[in-house]
Design a protein around this motif. Structure first.
Motif, PDB file in Angstrom:
ATOM      1  N   PHE A  20       0.809  -1.209   0.000  1.00  0.00           N
ATOM      2  CA  PHE A  20       0.000   0.000   0.000  1.00  0.00           C
ATOM      3  C   PHE A  20       0.846   1.265   0.000  1.00  0.00           C
ATOM      4  CE2 PHE A  20      -3.053  -2.791   2.547  1.00  0.00           C
ATOM      5  CZ  PHE A  20      -3.676  -3.231   1.401  1.00  0.00           C
ATOM      6  N   GLY A  21       2.119   1.131   0.258  1.00  0.00           N
ATOM      7  CA  GLY A  21       2.963   2.308   0.413  1.00  0.00           C
ATOM      8  C   GLY A  21       3.524   2.882  -0.861  1.00  0.00           C
ATOM      9  N   GLY A  22       3.304   2.271  -1.993  1.00  0.00           N
ATOM     10  CA  GLY A  22       3.814   2.810  -3.245  1.00  0.00           C
ATOM     11  C   GLY A  22       5.197   2.302  -3.623  1.00  0.00           C
ATOM     12  N   ILE A  23       5.770   1.439  -2.808  1.00  0.00           N
ATOM     13  CA  ILE A  23       7.069   0.875  -3.173  1.00  0.00           C
ATOM     14  C   ILE A  23       6.915  -0.590  -3.545  1.00  0.00           C
ATOM     15  CG2 ILE A  23       8.476   2.485  -1.838  1.00  0.00           C
ATOM     16  CD1 ILE A  23       8.631   0.436   0.351  1.00  0.00           C
ATOM     17  N   ALA A  24       5.727  -0.931  -4.014  1.00  0.00           N
ATOM     18  CA  ALA A  24       5.463  -2.313  -4.398  1.00  0.00           C
ATOM     19  C   ALA A  24       6.331  -2.717  -5.585  1.00  0.00           C
ATOM     20  CB  ALA A  24       3.988  -2.496  -4.740  1.00  0.00           C
ATOM     21  N   GLY A  25       6.594  -1.780  -6.482  1.00  0.00           N
ATOM     22  CA  GLY A  25       7.448  -2.082  -7.632  1.00  0.00           C
ATOM     23  C   GLY A  25       8.860  -2.433  -7.205  1.00  0.00           C
ATOM     24  N   THR A  26       9.377  -1.713  -6.234  1.00  0.00           N
ATOM     25  CA  THR A  26      10.711  -2.003  -5.723  1.00  0.00           C
ATOM     26  C   THR A  26      10.735  -3.355  -5.034  1.00  0.00           C
ATOM     27  OG1 THR A  26      11.063   0.360  -5.373  1.00  0.00           O
ATOM     28  CG2 THR A  26      12.547  -1.144  -4.239  1.00  0.00           C
ATOM     29  N   ALA A  27       9.725  -3.647  -4.243  1.00  0.00           N
ATOM     30  CA  ALA A  27       9.655  -4.941  -3.561  1.00  0.00           C
ATOM     31  C   ALA A  27       9.545  -6.075  -4.576  1.00  0.00           C
ATOM     32  CB  ALA A  27       8.477  -4.972  -2.605  1.00  0.00           C
ATOM     33  N   ALA A  28       8.788  -5.872  -5.642  1.00  0.00           N
ATOM     34  CA  ALA A  28       8.665  -6.894  -6.677  1.00  0.00           C
ATOM     35  C   ALA A  28       9.992  -7.093  -7.403  1.00  0.00           C
ATOM     36  CB  ALA A  28       7.573  -6.512  -7.669  1.00  0.00           C
ATOM     37  N   GLY A  29      10.718  -6.018  -7.648  1.00  0.00           N
ATOM     38  CA  GLY A  29      12.025  -6.138  -8.284  1.00  0.00           C
ATOM     39  C   GLY A  29      13.001  -6.908  -7.420  1.00  0.00           C
ATOM     40  N   ILE A  30      13.003  -6.629  -6.133  1.00  0.00           N
ATOM     41  CA  ILE A  30      13.876  -7.355  -5.211  1.00  0.00           C
ATOM     42  C   ILE A  30      13.478  -8.831  -5.170  1.00  0.00           C
ATOM     43  CG2 ILE A  30      14.504  -7.588  -2.774  1.00  0.00           C
ATOM     44  CD1 ILE A  30      14.239  -4.522  -2.587  1.00  0.00           C
ATOM     45  N   ALA A  31      12.182  -9.111  -5.179  1.00  0.00           N
ATOM     46  CA  ALA A  31      11.707 -10.492  -5.157  1.00  0.00           C
ATOM     47  C   ALA A  31      12.153 -11.246  -6.404  1.00  0.00           C
ATOM     48  CB  ALA A  31      10.193 -10.531  -5.025  1.00  0.00           C
ATOM     49  N   LYS A  32      12.125 -10.586  -7.560  1.00  0.00           N
ATOM     50  CA  LYS A  32      12.568 -11.231  -8.800  1.00  0.00           C
ATOM     51  C   LYS A  32      14.058 -11.550  -8.743  1.00  0.00           C
ATOM     52  CE  LYS A  32       9.159  -9.152 -11.845  1.00  0.00           C
ATOM     53  NZ  LYS A  32       8.938  -8.229 -12.958  1.00  0.00           N
ATOM     54  N   ILE A  33      14.843 -10.616  -8.245  1.00  0.00           N
ATOM     55  CA  ILE A  33      16.286 -10.835  -8.143  1.00  0.00           C
ATOM     56  C   ILE A  33      16.575 -11.994  -7.188  1.00  0.00           C
ATOM     57  CG2 ILE A  33      18.442  -9.826  -7.297  1.00  0.00           C
ATOM     58  CD1 ILE A  33      17.360  -7.118  -8.331  1.00  0.00           C
ATOM     59  N   LEU A  34      15.911 -12.010  -6.033  1.00  0.00           N
ATOM     60  CA  LEU A  34      16.115 -13.092  -5.070  1.00  0.00           C
ATOM     61  C   LEU A  34      15.680 -14.439  -5.640  1.00  0.00           C
ATOM     62  CD1 LEU A  34      15.050 -11.409  -1.722  1.00  0.00           C
ATOM     63  CD2 LEU A  34      17.354 -12.012  -2.461  1.00  0.00           C
ATOM     64  N   PHE A  35      14.607 -14.442  -6.417  1.00  0.00           N
ATOM     65  CA  PHE A  35      14.152 -15.679  -7.041  1.00  0.00           C
ATOM     66  C   PHE A  35      15.233 -16.259  -7.935  1.00  0.00           C
ATOM     67  CE2 PHE A  35      12.417 -17.637 -10.885  1.00  0.00           C
ATOM     68  CZ  PHE A  35      11.804 -18.745 -10.333  1.00  0.00           C
ATOM     69  N   TRP A  36      15.826 -15.436  -8.794  1.00  0.00           N
ATOM     70  CA  TRP A  36      16.855 -15.938  -9.713  1.00  0.00           C
ATOM     71  C   TRP A  36      18.111 -16.374  -8.971  1.00  0.00           C
ATOM     72  CZ3 TRP A  36      15.369 -17.710 -14.027  1.00  0.00           C
ATOM     73  CH2 TRP A  36      14.289 -17.151 -14.692  1.00  0.00           C
ATOM     74  N   ILE A  37      18.476 -15.642  -7.921  1.00  0.00           N
ATOM     75  CA  ILE A  37      19.661 -16.025  -7.147  1.00  0.00           C
ATOM     76  C   ILE A  37      19.448 -17.391  -6.499  1.00  0.00           C
ATOM     77  CG2 ILE A  37      20.969 -15.485  -5.044  1.00  0.00           C
ATOM     78  CD1 ILE A  37      20.673 -12.520  -5.807  1.00  0.00           C
ATOM     79  N   PHE A  38      18.293 -17.587  -5.860  1.00  0.00           N
ATOM     80  CA  PHE A  38      18.044 -18.862  -5.201  1.00  0.00           C
ATOM     81  C   PHE A  38      17.834 -19.993  -6.190  1.00  0.00           C
ATOM     82  CE2 PHE A  38      16.951 -16.092  -1.545  1.00  0.00           C
ATOM     83  CZ  PHE A  38      17.891 -16.599  -0.674  1.00  0.00           C
ATOM     84  N   LEU A  39      17.315 -19.696  -7.384  1.00  0.00           N
ATOM     85  CA  LEU A  39      17.182 -20.722  -8.406  1.00  0.00           C
ATOM     86  C   LEU A  39      18.559 -21.203  -8.857  1.00  0.00           C
ATOM     87  CD1 LEU A  39      15.236 -22.320 -10.212  1.00  0.00           C
ATOM     88  CD2 LEU A  39      15.497 -20.501 -11.911  1.00  0.00           C
ATOM     89  N   VAL A  40      19.486 -20.281  -9.049  1.00  0.00           N
ATOM     90  CA  VAL A  40      20.849 -20.655  -9.443  1.00  0.00           C
ATOM     91  C   VAL A  40      21.515 -21.470  -8.330  1.00  0.00           C
ATOM     92  CG1 VAL A  40      23.150 -19.724  -9.904  1.00  0.00           C
ATOM     93  CG2 VAL A  40      21.160 -18.758 -11.065  1.00  0.00           C
ATOM     94  N   ILE A  41      21.353 -21.040  -7.091  1.00  0.00           N
ATOM     95  CA  ILE A  41      21.939 -21.780  -5.969  1.00  0.00           C
ATOM     96  C   ILE A  41      21.350 -23.193  -5.907  1.00  0.00           C
ATOM     97  CG2 ILE A  41      22.064 -21.902  -3.444  1.00  0.00           C
ATOM     98  CD1 ILE A  41      22.254 -18.840  -3.460  1.00  0.00           C
ATOM     99  N   PHE A  42      20.044 -23.313  -6.108  1.00  0.00           N
ATOM    100  CA  PHE A  42      19.400 -24.623  -6.101  1.00  0.00           C
ATOM    101  C   PHE A  42      19.973 -25.523  -7.180  1.00  0.00           C
ATOM    102  CE2 PHE A  42      16.084 -27.276  -8.075  1.00  0.00           C
ATOM    103  CZ  PHE A  42      15.881 -28.178  -7.038  1.00  0.00           C
TER     104      PHE A  42
END
Length: 58
Positions: A20-42
């Motif tokens: 609700f705070g307007g930084i949802a785009g930033t949070a989504a970007g961080i989530a995408k980056i973390l997803f790819w990092i953990f996928l590579v580690i897996f």
């Protein structure tokens, strides 16, 4: 059980503030980056597991 429900409540409140705070785009970007990092580690751990297996020693 009560501990885990309180943890879920805190996570939900944090997610609501980010959503609700307007930084949802930033949070989504961080989530995408973390997803790819953990996928590579897996994948690395999975390959290392298959390469590390050896037959039974006699």
């Amino acid at each position: 059980m009560l501990y885990w429900s309180l943890v879920a409540l805190v996570i939900a409140v944090i997610a609501a503030v980010l959503g609700f705070g307007g930084i949802a785009g930033t949070a989504a970007g961080i989530a995408k980056i973390l997803f790819w990092i953990f996928l590579v580690i897996f994948l690395v751990v999975l390959v290392m597991n298959f390469l590390g297996r050896r037959g039974p020693t006699v």
